[in-house]
Design a protein around this motif. Structure first.
Motif, PDB file in Angstrom:
ATOM      1  N   ARG A 185       0.817  -1.214   0.000  1.00 55.74           N
ATOM      2  CA  ARG A 185       0.000   0.000   0.000  1.00 55.74           C
ATOM      3  C   ARG A 185       0.851   1.263   0.000  1.00 55.74           C
ATOM      4  O   ARG A 185       0.361   2.339  -0.350  1.00 55.74           O
ATOM      5  CB  ARG A 185      -0.949  -0.015   1.208  1.00 55.74           C
ATOM      6  CG  ARG A 185      -1.993  -1.121   1.153  1.00 55.74           C
ATOM      7  CD  ARG A 185      -2.686  -1.327   2.481  1.00 55.74           C
ATOM      8  NE  ARG A 185      -1.781  -1.846   3.492  1.00 55.74           N
ATOM      9  CZ  ARG A 185      -2.165  -2.315   4.674  1.00 55.74           C
ATOM     10  NH1 ARG A 185      -3.458  -2.341   4.978  1.00 55.74           N
ATOM     11  NH2 ARG A 185      -1.286  -2.776   5.547  1.00 55.74           N
ATOM     12  N   ALA A 188       3.863   2.557  -4.283  1.00 54.93           N
ATOM     13  CA  ALA A 188       3.906   3.555  -5.352  1.00 54.93           C
ATOM     14  C   ALA A 188       4.455   4.883  -4.840  1.00 54.93           C
ATOM     15  O   ALA A 188       5.292   5.516  -5.492  1.00 54.93           O
ATOM     16  CB  ALA A 188       2.520   3.740  -5.955  1.00 54.93           C
ATOM     17  N   LYS A 189       3.983   5.307  -3.677  1.00 58.35           N
ATOM     18  CA  LYS A 189       4.476   6.561  -3.100  1.00 58.35           C
ATOM     19  C   LYS A 189       5.972   6.488  -2.847  1.00 58.35           C
ATOM     20  O   LYS A 189       6.721   7.437  -3.141  1.00 58.35           O
ATOM     21  CB  LYS A 189       3.735   6.861  -1.806  1.00 58.35           C
ATOM     22  CG  LYS A 189       4.154   8.162  -1.136  1.00 58.35           C
ATOM     23  CD  LYS A 189       3.345   8.387   0.135  1.00 58.35           C
ATOM     24  CE  LYS A 189       3.762   9.686   0.824  1.00 58.35           C
ATOM     25  NZ  LYS A 189       2.982   9.903   2.078  1.00 58.35           N
ATOM     26  N   MET A 213       3.299  -0.098 -10.398  1.00 55.90           N
ATOM     27  CA  MET A 213       3.644   0.576  -9.154  1.00 55.90           C
ATOM     28  C   MET A 213       5.156   0.713  -9.015  1.00 55.90           C
ATOM     29  O   MET A 213       5.673   1.759  -8.624  1.00 55.90           O
ATOM     30  CB  MET A 213       3.072  -0.196  -7.964  1.00 55.90           C
ATOM     31  CG  MET A 213       1.570  -0.407  -8.027  1.00 55.90           C
ATOM     32  SD  MET A 213       0.936  -1.399  -6.652  1.00 55.90           S
ATOM     33  CE  MET A 213       0.902  -0.164  -5.349  1.00 55.90           C
ATOM     34  N   ASP A 219      -0.277   4.506  -8.387  1.00 58.63           N
ATOM     35  CA  ASP A 219      -1.086   3.956  -7.309  1.00 58.63           C
ATOM     36  C   ASP A 219      -2.051   2.912  -7.860  1.00 58.63           C
ATOM     37  O   ASP A 219      -2.468   2.982  -9.025  1.00 58.63           O
ATOM     38  CB  ASP A 219      -1.880   5.068  -6.624  1.00 58.63           C
ATOM     39  CG  ASP A 219      -0.980   6.007  -5.845  1.00 58.63           C
ATOM     40  OD1 ASP A 219      -0.196   5.518  -5.011  1.00 58.63           O
ATOM     41  OD2 ASP A 219      -1.046   7.231  -6.084  1.00 58.63           O
ATOM     42  N   ASN A 224      -4.329  -2.003  -3.071  1.00 57.50           N
ATOM     43  CA  ASN A 224      -4.613  -1.567  -1.704  1.00 57.50           C
ATOM     44  C   ASN A 224      -5.761  -2.366  -1.095  1.00 57.50           C
ATOM     45  O   ASN A 224      -5.693  -2.791   0.069  1.00 57.50           O
ATOM     46  CB  ASN A 224      -4.954  -0.078  -1.682  1.00 57.50           C
ATOM     47  CG  ASN A 224      -3.758   0.801  -2.003  1.00 57.50           C
ATOM     48  OD1 ASN A 224      -2.617   0.332  -2.034  1.00 57.50           O
ATOM     49  ND2 ASN A 224      -4.007   2.070  -2.256  1.00 57.50           N
TER      50      ASN A 224
END
Length: 279
Positions: A185, A188-189, A213, A219, A224
């Motif tokens: 989760r 990607a960030k 990702m 995202d 997620n």
């Protein structure tokens, strides 16, 4: 790691699954990791598993990392030698996990002795930070000491803390290393901020969804949602049951004690939720 009911490793199913995830988008496989029940696998099983994948044509120098998880130095070194002598690309090394409350100095000495005992064969070490399992933390400062003392050997950190703040601190201090994320989760960030990828449970199930990702920092609400659903069950048993689900083979579901497989009713609910999320 597919297990037979008696606890031995099911090598044909292992080969089938490894080939599957590589074909579906994984760049490599990590044997003996947390999801693979690696801490419960002894030296004979590790030798057999490495041999089975190599015998099936999987290139260890490009496609196999090996998890190292042991309380004793001798065991850790022997685990590593099995993998390195077989040609594995590198190692995912957890700290010794029996004694708690240990200092960075104690861990630095342990890793230093581990590398020294392996000698010239040691290569491509990813240090494994998973305090929820080991109860032993790999600090940003310890990584600094290790990368300076062993340049070119310590190439990365797998951060399975579940804390994005910790991942962010690793990226800020050690951006030249391969920072790998355990919680999909946050993947990607983290990639958008310099992380290089992931070693994770969901790669057993939907590697194709993870590639955008990892390589584009995109995202994925589907990923997620899948992680949220799987985390509502005992995670290792849920991932293993789902591996059987995607292969249409209940033979993948057995766990090695003390871990327990999901019962039939729980599997049915999990499979229905998994399929609904993926649609």
């Amino acid at each position: 790691t597919p297990m037979r009911e008696g606890g031995s490793v099911d090598l044909p199913r292992l080969v089938h699954h490894a080939r599957h995830v590589l074909a579906e988008g994984c760049d490599s496989v990590t044997l003996f990791g947390t999801t693979g029940e690696g801490a419960a696998l002894g030296l004979p099983a590790r030798t057999a598993m490495m041999g089975a994948l190599i015998g099936a044509g999987i290139d260890p120098a490009k496609q196999i990392y090996a998890g190292i998880a042991a309380a004793s130095m001798h065991e850790a070194v022997e685990q590593a030698r099995i993998a390195l002598d077989a040609g594995a690309k590198g190692l995912l090394v957890a700290p010794p996990f029996y004694f708690k409350g240990v200092s960075d100095e104690g861990l630095y000495v342990w890793f230093s002795q581990f590398f020294e005992k392996l000698g010239a064969s040691a290569r491509n070490v990813v240090v494994y930070h998973i305090p929820s399992v080991t109860a032993v933390s790999i600090s940003v400062e310890l990584v600094q000491r290790l990368k300076v003392a062993f340049p070119g050997l310590v190439i990365g950190v797998k951060d399975s803390s579940g804390s994005y703040a910790n991942t962010e601190a690793l990226l800020k201090a050690h951006g030249e290393l391969a920072i790998l994320v355990g919680d999909e989760r946050q993947l990607a960030k983290a990639v958008r901020n310099g992380a290089e990828g992931t070693i994770c449970g969901l790669a057993n199930l939907v590697p194709g969804l993870l590639r955008p990702m990892v390589y584009e920092g995109k995202d994925s609400p589907v990923v997620n949602a899948l992680v949220d659903e799987i985390c509502s069950y005992p995670v290792l048993a849920a991932v293993k049951a789902l591996v059987g689900h995607i292969h249409g083979d209940d033979g993948y579901g057995a766990m090695r004690p003390p871990l327990e497989a999901l019962d039939a009713g729980t599997r049915k609910r999990l499979f229905a939720a998994f399929d609904a999320i993926r649609q």
